[in-house]
Structures are given as C-alpha cells and as structure tokens.
Design a protein around this motif. Structure first.
Motif, PDB file in Angstrom:
ATOM      1  N   TYR A  99       0.839  -1.205   0.000  1.00  0.00           N
ATOM      2  CA  TYR A  99       0.000   0.000   0.000  1.00  0.00           C
ATOM      3  C   TYR A  99       0.872   1.252   0.000  1.00  0.00           C
ATOM      4  N   ALA A 100       1.902   1.266   0.833  1.00  0.00           N
ATOM      5  CA  ALA A 100       2.774   2.433   0.934  1.00  0.00           C
ATOM      6  C   ALA A 100       3.625   2.611  -0.322  1.00  0.00           C
ATOM      7  N   ALA A 101       4.064   1.512  -0.919  1.00  0.00           N
ATOM      8  CA  ALA A 101       5.012   1.582  -2.026  1.00  0.00           C
ATOM      9  C   ALA A 101       4.422   2.199  -3.287  1.00  0.00           C
ATOM     10  N   PHE A 102       3.124   2.057  -3.503  1.00  0.00           N
ATOM     11  CA  PHE A 102       2.538   2.446  -4.791  1.00  0.00           C
ATOM     12  C   PHE A 102       1.817   3.795  -4.751  1.00  0.00           C
ATOM     13  N   GLU A 103       1.807   4.479  -3.612  1.00  0.00           N
ATOM     14  CA  GLU A 103       0.992   5.683  -3.513  1.00  0.00           C
ATOM     15  C   GLU A 103       1.544   6.861  -4.319  1.00  0.00           C
ATOM     16  N   VAL A 104       2.852   7.091  -4.286  1.00  0.00           N
ATOM     17  CA  VAL A 104       3.418   8.209  -5.046  1.00  0.00           C
ATOM     18  C   VAL A 104       3.248   8.005  -6.548  1.00  0.00           C
ATOM     19  N   PRO A 105       3.647   6.860  -7.112  1.00  0.00           N
ATOM     20  CA  PRO A 105       3.418   6.689  -8.556  1.00  0.00           C
ATOM     21  C   PRO A 105       1.949   6.750  -8.943  1.00  0.00           C
ATOM     22  N   SER A 106       1.072   6.264  -8.079  1.00  0.00           N
ATOM     23  CA  SER A 106      -0.349   6.305  -8.394  1.00  0.00           C
ATOM     24  C   SER A 106      -0.854   7.742  -8.482  1.00  0.00           C
ATOM     25  N   ASN A 107      -0.417   8.595  -7.558  1.00  0.00           N
ATOM     26  CA  ASN A 107      -0.869   9.983  -7.591  1.00  0.00           C
ATOM     27  C   ASN A 107      -0.350  10.721  -8.817  1.00  0.00           C
ATOM     28  N   LEU A 108       0.868  10.423  -9.231  1.00  0.00           N
ATOM     29  CA  LEU A 108       1.398  11.042 -10.448  1.00  0.00           C
ATOM     30  C   LEU A 108       0.630  10.558 -11.669  1.00  0.00           C
ATOM     31  N   LEU A 109       0.237   9.294 -11.680  1.00  0.00           N
ATOM     32  CA  LEU A 109      -0.568   8.767 -12.783  1.00  0.00           C
ATOM     33  C   LEU A 109      -1.957   9.405 -12.802  1.00  0.00           C
ATOM     34  N   LEU A 110      -2.512   9.653 -11.612  1.00  0.00           N
ATOM     35  CA  LEU A 110      -3.821  10.295 -11.537  1.00  0.00           C
ATOM     36  C   LEU A 110      -3.782  11.664 -12.194  1.00  0.00           C
ATOM     37  N   LYS A 111      -2.696  12.395 -11.976  1.00  0.00           N
ATOM     38  CA  LYS A 111      -2.561  13.727 -12.565  1.00  0.00           C
ATOM     39  C   LYS A 111      -2.404  13.641 -14.085  1.00  0.00           C
ATOM     40  N   ARG A 112      -1.693  12.616 -14.539  1.00  0.00           N
ATOM     41  CA  ARG A 112      -1.443  12.479 -15.970  1.00  0.00           C
ATOM     42  C   ARG A 112      -2.632  11.846 -16.707  1.00  0.00           C
ATOM     43  N   LEU A 113      -3.315  10.917 -16.029  1.00  0.00           N
ATOM     44  CA  LEU A 113      -4.473  10.256 -16.629  1.00  0.00           C
ATOM     45  C   LEU A 113      -5.752  10.905 -16.096  1.00  0.00           C
ATOM     46  N   ARG A 114      -6.874  10.435 -16.541  1.00  0.00           N
ATOM     47  CA  ARG A 114      -8.144  10.993 -16.092  1.00  0.00           C
ATOM     48  C   ARG A 114      -8.601  10.291 -14.819  1.00  0.00           C
ATOM     49  N   PRO A 115      -8.969  11.046 -13.756  1.00  0.00           N
ATOM     50  CA  PRO A 115      -9.474  10.409 -12.536  1.00  0.00           C
ATOM     51  C   PRO A 115     -10.648   9.475 -12.795  1.00  0.00           C
ATOM     52  N   SER A 116     -11.493   9.830 -13.764  1.00  0.00           N
ATOM     53  CA  SER A 116     -12.666   8.998 -14.044  1.00  0.00           C
ATOM     54  C   SER A 116     -12.292   7.664 -14.682  1.00  0.00           C
ATOM     55  N   ARG A 117     -11.037   7.512 -15.064  1.00  0.00           N
ATOM     56  CA  ARG A 117     -10.558   6.232 -15.590  1.00  0.00           C
ATOM     57  C   ARG A 117      -9.663   5.530 -14.567  1.00  0.00           C
ATOM     58  N   TRP A 118      -8.715   6.266 -13.997  1.00  0.00           N
ATOM     59  CA  TRP A 118      -7.732   5.645 -13.112  1.00  0.00           C
ATOM     60  C   TRP A 118      -8.373   5.098 -11.831  1.00  0.00           C
ATOM     61  N   LEU A 119      -9.216   5.884 -11.186  1.00  0.00           N
ATOM     62  CA  LEU A 119      -9.810   5.437  -9.923  1.00  0.00           C
ATOM     63  C   LEU A 119     -10.703   4.210 -10.108  1.00  0.00           C
ATOM     64  N   PRO A 120     -11.583   4.168 -11.114  1.00  0.00           N
ATOM     65  CA  PRO A 120     -12.367   2.937 -11.315  1.00  0.00           C
ATOM     66  C   PRO A 120     -11.517   1.723 -11.673  1.00  0.00           C
ATOM     67  N   ILE A 121     -10.417   1.926 -12.415  1.00  0.00           N
ATOM     68  CA  ILE A 121      -9.554   0.793 -12.775  1.00  0.00           C
ATOM     69  C   ILE A 121      -8.976   0.143 -11.529  1.00  0.00           C
ATOM     70  N   ILE A 122      -8.451   0.959 -10.610  1.00  0.00           N
ATOM     71  CA  ILE A 122      -7.866   0.353  -9.407  1.00  0.00           C
ATOM     72  C   ILE A 122      -8.958  -0.228  -8.509  1.00  0.00           C
ATOM     73  N   MET A 123     -10.187   0.315  -8.604  1.00  0.00           N
ATOM     74  CA  MET A 123     -11.300  -0.269  -7.847  1.00  0.00           C
ATOM     75  C   MET A 123     -11.644  -1.668  -8.342  1.00  0.00           C
ATOM     76  N   VAL A 124     -11.692  -1.833  -9.646  1.00  0.00           N
ATOM     77  CA  VAL A 124     -11.963  -3.163 -10.204  1.00  0.00           C
ATOM     78  C   VAL A 124     -10.896  -4.145  -9.747  1.00  0.00           C
ATOM     79  N   ALA A 125      -9.645  -3.665  -9.711  1.00  0.00           N
ATOM     80  CA  ALA A 125      -8.532  -4.527  -9.308  1.00  0.00           C
ATOM     81  C   ALA A 125      -8.694  -5.000  -7.869  1.00  0.00           C
TER      82      ALA A 125
END
Length: 505
Positions: A99-125
């Motif tokens: 959980y701790a290891a992936f938070e920084v890269p995830s937030n940078l991806l959120l900024k680069r990608l669309r929240p309406s895509r990134w957040l649901p993708i990780i939810m499905v996972a």
C-alpha cells in the motif's frame, strides 16, 4: 466572496522597478471584477453534490474492504485457515507494505491520466482481489491476497485527497476532506452491521460465513467501479455541470490561491506553476514539513488502524458474544463520522488547522489512558469511544493541513502521496500492537497507541513553531520590499518557498 478572494494589497509594489508585477495585480483586479456577479456559494454547492457523494462511496468501499478482515476473524477465519496469531498479524502487516510503495506513482498517474478512468480501474482490481479472498484455503493464500489488495488500493485515498485540491481552495478543503473521509467511520459501522448479516449465510454453498463477507463486499466494489466510470468528473476545465463562466472562475481562484491568503503589507498574488517537472517531485521529497508531518500522521493513523482492525476483538473480549461485539462498534463509528464533519466545518470557518488537530489528538490520549487504567468494560468502551472520535476528527484535519502548505499541483500530488504512503506504514506497526495473548485488556496495544499519539503531538508543536517563525520572517521581508527582486514567474516556481507564501497552522 470568501476571504480567499479578497483584493490583494499592492502598496509595496515598485512600478518603476517591476512593472510586470503591477501588470499581474491589475490583471487579477480585472478578473475579480469580471466574476463579481457569480454566486460562489452556489457554485460550491454544485461541486459538493457532484463530487463528494461519489468519493465518499469509493472510500467507504475501500475502507470496508481493507478492514473487514477484523470482522471475518471473529467469525472464524483464523481457526478455519489454521493460522497462528503471528501469521494472522502478518496478513494484516503485508497489506501496508504494498500500500505504501505504490501511492506516489499512483498519484502522479492520476494527474497524468483521467481520474474517471484511473480510480475505477484500481477499484476493479481490488474488488477482484477481495472477492478471491473468499476462496483462499490457507495462510499463504491469504497473505498473498492481502499483498495485492494493498497494491490495488494504494491509489484511492491519496488520489481522492489530492483530487479535491484540484477543485477546492485552501480554506474550503478540510470540510470536504472530512465529508468524504467520514465514509471511513461509516464503513466501520456498516462493516459491523454487514458482517452481522452476512455471517448468517454460513454454510450456504458449502462456504463459511466469513468467506461470504469477502465475496459479497468484493463484488459490490466491482459493481460500483463500473458505475464510477460514468459518474466521476475529471477536472474543473471539463466539468459539464458548470457553465463556461463558472469553470473559468473555479480555475481562476485555484490558480491564485496559493500566494498570500492573508492581508500582509505588500502582498502580491502569483499564479502557481502547474507544468510537470521532476524537480517538483524531488522538492516534495526534500521538504522538511512533509517528513515532520509524517510523525503527526503516525500519531493518528496508528490508532486509526489499531481501532479499525481490532475494535470488534477488543469489544468481544470485554465479555460480549461476536454478534453483539459487531453491533457495539456501530455507535462509535457513527459518532466519529458526525464529529469529524463538525470539527472540519469550524476549522474551515476560522482558517486554522493545528488547534483542532492538537485538541482531537489530546482526546485520543485521554481515550487510551481510560483503556489502560481499568478493566471495567464500561470504562474501556468509553475509552475506545473517545479515542475513535478524536482519531477521525484529527485525521482529516492533518491531511488538509499539509495540503494547504504545499503549493503547485505536482508538488502537492507527490507530497500528499509521500505523507499518506510513508504514514500508512503506521498501519504495519498497528497491525501487530494487539496480540491475542494480551486479551482481554490489551494493555500493550493501548500503550503503544498512546505512545505514538504522544510523538505525533510533539511533531505538531514542531510544525506550528516553525510555521509561525517562517511566516514572521517572510512578512518582514515583504514589508521591506525584498519580494521585488523576484519576477512573478520566479515566485511561481518557488511555490510554498516563495517569500509571498504564508503557511497555515
């Protein structure tokens, strides 16, 4: 208009030496006048209705899915999988490493990608992982599932916390943080009620009741994730529920909020830089306030996870049966949710963070002292009640406190992810605080929570002292005209290190 939008003072601007700064201020004045006819409160209400409920639902499911292992335990998970106490605690701990290891890269991806895509993708996972946890057959299967659950869930909370800063200004953010974070409190209450009901499915399909807790709650997450693809909004620039003029206003006030929310002499508003450069990420890693704040975070999050993972067990060991213990968690979490929103409202109203954070952390200290002082079930229940109320109220305030003091979108994104990512290693600590052999009083666990909260209070005092000192120094420099040696572009690039920036405390 809120105080954030008050006209900046320009008395110290030296037009002869720095005409570009005068141009900036004139532009801001003109822009404020052009938006004067808009109803800011109405726009905020529209944003609240469209953003907060969905974020709250996402976080409710996230917290429900990471914490329901505590409910599953008292329904027989540990015995059925033939796990020792140490193996069970390792299943809790491993979640926080990924959980701790992936938070920084995830937030940078959120900024680069669309929240309406990134957040649901990780939810499905994580919903898929949670569902599969219902069919694990041994310790190895459960610990592997918990590792991947942490990996998938890592981006949700820091992503939502940062996402809100892309819509709301500094003096508005804690109430919104608390409104969606209170879903964690509701998740605690809902988890107890849901586990109580789902456990009645014991034997259905040849599966134990605790397995159905994982399966049904995981499937619910996947269903909501698919809905989120169509419901989540991305950024103010593309918000279909706002008019073109309202979108321009929301963007404008966010752009100029970071410099000089106060009325110090010589203040000049400067737009925050928001083009991605790696130096903003490295600036976050090197920022002293983030690392000091992490100790404050640990003082809150260790008790938070201790309570969320072990509260049913703590209550059951007071002499209650499992079903009653599940139900007795409900009033604790409901009260914590309400109090978190009330505290956030007043914190935003006065524009201060530290008085509320520190007061709530003191309540946590009082609660755990009550738990340690006696074995009386009523007093211990009151202690965890008070501690939980303080934990949830201080958590949202601490997140808002740091976000207020990081200027620039990418630095704030990275900084909040570092705070939450490294800070959530506190969950790895807390998952080992409450050992079964320490039941029923769990004195060691309560004492460790008390110690971490004490360290957090010391760190909060260090932050407050330094913020006050730096603000006074910067105010003196501005009064003496020291800011005139910098262009608006240079001040923008400096972000929260600019002499025109004031820390919130």
């Amino acid at each position: 208009m809120s105080t954030i939008l008050e006209k900046p003072e320009v008395s110290e601007v030296d037009e002869a030496q720095h005409p570009s700064q005068k141009d900036v201020v004139d532009h801001i004045d003109a822009s404020y006048a052009s938006f004067a006819h808009l109803d800011e409160k109405k726009i905020l209400r529209k944003m609240d209705v469209r953003l907060i409920p969905m974020l709250a639902l996402l976080y409710l499911l996230s917290f429900l899915d990471r914490g329901n292992i505590g409910n599953a335990k008292i329904e027989g998970l540990q015995e059925d999988l033939r796990m020792t106490d140490n193996e069970y605690n390792l299943c809790l701990t491993v979640f926080f490493f990924s959980y701790a290891a992936f938070e920084v890269p995830s937030n940078l991806l959120l900024k680069r990608l669309r929240p309406s895509r990134w957040l649901p993708i990780i939810m499905v996972a994580w919903g898929t992982v949670m569902t599969l946890m219902g069919i694990v057959q041994n310790f190895q299967g459960l610990v592997s599932a918990r590792f991947f659950l942490g990996l998938a869930e890592a981006g949700l909370y820091p992503g939502c916390a940062y996402y809100l800063t892309m819509w709301y200004c500094r003096r508005e953010i804690q109430l919104r943080q608390a409104m969606f974070f209170s879903a964690a409190s509701i998740a605690g209450a809902f988890s107890g009620l849901l586990a109580f009901a789902i456990a009645k499915l014991d034997g259905l399909g040849g599966l134990e009741g605790w397995r159905w807790i994982f399966i049904l709650e995981g499937l619910a997450t996947v269903v909501v994730a698919f809905a989120a693809f169509f419901i989540l909004h991305d950024f103010p620039e593309t918000a279909s529920f706002l008019t073109e003029e309202e979108r321009a206003f929301v963007i404008f006030r966010l752009k100029y909020q970071g410099q000089m929310d106060s009325k110090d002499e010589g203040s000049i508003r400067v737009a925050q830089a928001d083009e991605f450069e790696w130096k903003y990420v490295w600036d976050a890693f090197k920022d002293w306030q983030i690392w000091v704040n992490i100790f404050v975070y640990w003082g809150i999050v260790c008790p938070l996870y201790g309570i969320s993972l072990f509260l049913p067990s703590i209550i059951r060991n007071l002499g209650y049966v499992s079903s009653t213990a599940q139900l007795l968690t409900v009033p604790i979490y409901v009260t914590a949710a309400i109090l978190a929103v009330v505290v956030a409202y007043f914190s935003d109203r006065v524009g201060k963070r530290s008085p509320f954070v520190v007061t709530c952390m003191v309540a946590v200290v009082i609660g755990f002292i009550l738990c340690i002082s006696t074995g009386n079930p009523g007093v211990v229940y009151a202690g965890v009640f008070i501690a939980t109320a303080g934990i949830y109220s201080s958590f949202a305030g601490n997140i808002a406190w740091l976000s207020n003091n990081l200027a620039g979108g990418y630095k704030r994104s990275a900084g909040m992810a570092i705070q939450i990512g490294v800070g959530n290693l506190g969950g790895a600590f807390a998952s080992n605080f409450y050992r079964q052999r320490d039941a029923p009083r769990y004195i060691l666990g309560h004492a460790l929570e008390l110690g971490f909260t004490g360290i957090g209070l010391i760190a909060a005092v260090i932050l407050i002292t330094n913020y006050i000192r730096i603000n006074k120094t910067r105010a003196r420099i501005v009064r003496e005209g020291g800011h005139n040696q910098f262009t608006p572009e240079e001040l923008s690039a400096m972000g929260d290190r600019a002499v025109t920036f004031r820390y919130v405390y």
